[in-house]
Design an enzyme around this catalytic site. Structure first.
Site, mmCIF file in Angstrom:
data_model
loop_
_atom_site.group_PDB
_atom_site.id
_atom_site.type_symbol
_atom_site.label_atom_id
_atom_site.label_comp_id
_atom_site.label_asym_id
_atom_site.label_seq_id
_atom_site.Cartn_x
_atom_site.Cartn_y
_atom_site.Cartn_z
ATOM 1 C CB SER A 129 -0.889 0.009 1.256
ATOM 2 O OG SER A 129 -1.522 1.260 1.442
ATOM 3 C CE1 TYR A 142 -4.300 -2.071 5.005
ATOM 4 C CE2 TYR A 142 -3.219 -0.029 4.371
ATOM 5 C CZ TYR A 142 -3.869 -1.199 4.026
ATOM 6 O OH TYR A 142 -4.084 -1.507 2.711
#
Length: 230
Positions: A129, A142
């Site tokens: 990401s 995350y």
């Protein structure tokens, strides 16, 4: 020919778009997900935070298909909030699915990938990401998981050089259901510019389709006005 491609998270979002792209390209998608995918794809339901379930799913699908030519680790979960406000089990599940699940799937797939193409080797595309290269408040779980995927993949590429192709995909936000269960404060705003998952899936197919000896080591795919990049 793309061949047999195992896709984690293939029942929704980027994973589902990738499975559809593989099928359209003449390949055979093999889906690992908690949920059953649409499209009639071969699949095994498994929780990627459970290493034994993840490994068993990989072996079962590989044996069912007669081998693996590619792996795409598109499964991902999130737990937004400040560190002290996110329950420890939710925080650790993000690491379990996103990072440890990625490693478990790749580890189990390696014998099949090495045997792909008569021993010339298959390909792995891991999905990190933009938050795997840029830190953001209220995203410790995350970020930790995706920073881990970045480091894992770069080390894996060095380890498997000349044996199995390895690509790190760093996508920005996409129009998927990934944000649906978040509190409103953590959802993209009405003016957010997000990519379509089908466009990111096309980049994955590009990486999977390279000839032996040519590696796409890293791909950043983001909307032109993506706020988390650079």
């Amino acid at each position: 020919m793309v061949g047999n491609v195992l896709i984690t998270g293939g029942a929704s979002g980027l994973g589902r778009a990738t499975a559809a792209a593989v099928a359209k390209a003449g390949g055979r998608p093999l889906v690992v997900d908690l949920n059953e995918p649409d499209g009639g794809f071969d699949h095994v339901r498994a929780d990627l935070a459970d290493r034994e379930q993840a490994e068993r799913a990989v072996r079962e699908l590989a044996e069912r298909a007669g081998g693996l030519d590619g792996v795409v680790t598109a499964a991902g979960v999130d737990a937004c909030g400040r560190l002290e406000d996110v329950a420890a089990d939710r925080w650790e599940r993000v690491i379990g699915v996103n990072l440890l699940g990625t490693a478990a799937v790749v580890r189990a797939a390696l014998p099949f990938l090495r045997a792909s193409g008569g021993g010339s080797g298959g390909r792995v595309v891991t999905v990190a990401s933009t938050l795997g290269v840029r830190a953001l408040s209220d995203a410790t779980a995350y970020c930790a998981s995706k920073f881990g995927v970045v480091g894992f993949t770069r080390a894996l590429a060095a380890e498997l050089a000349g044996q199995v192709g390895v690509t790190l995909l760093i996508p920005g936000g996409m129009h998927t259901g990934f944000f649906d269960d978040r509190p409103e404060q953590y959802k993209p705003g009405p003016d957010a510019r997000l990519n379509q998952p089908e466009d990111v899936a096309a980049a994955i197919l590009f990486a999977l389709g390279q000839p032996r000896g040519c590696e796409v080591r890293e791909l950043v795919v983001a909307a032109s006005t993506e706020t988390s990049w650079p």
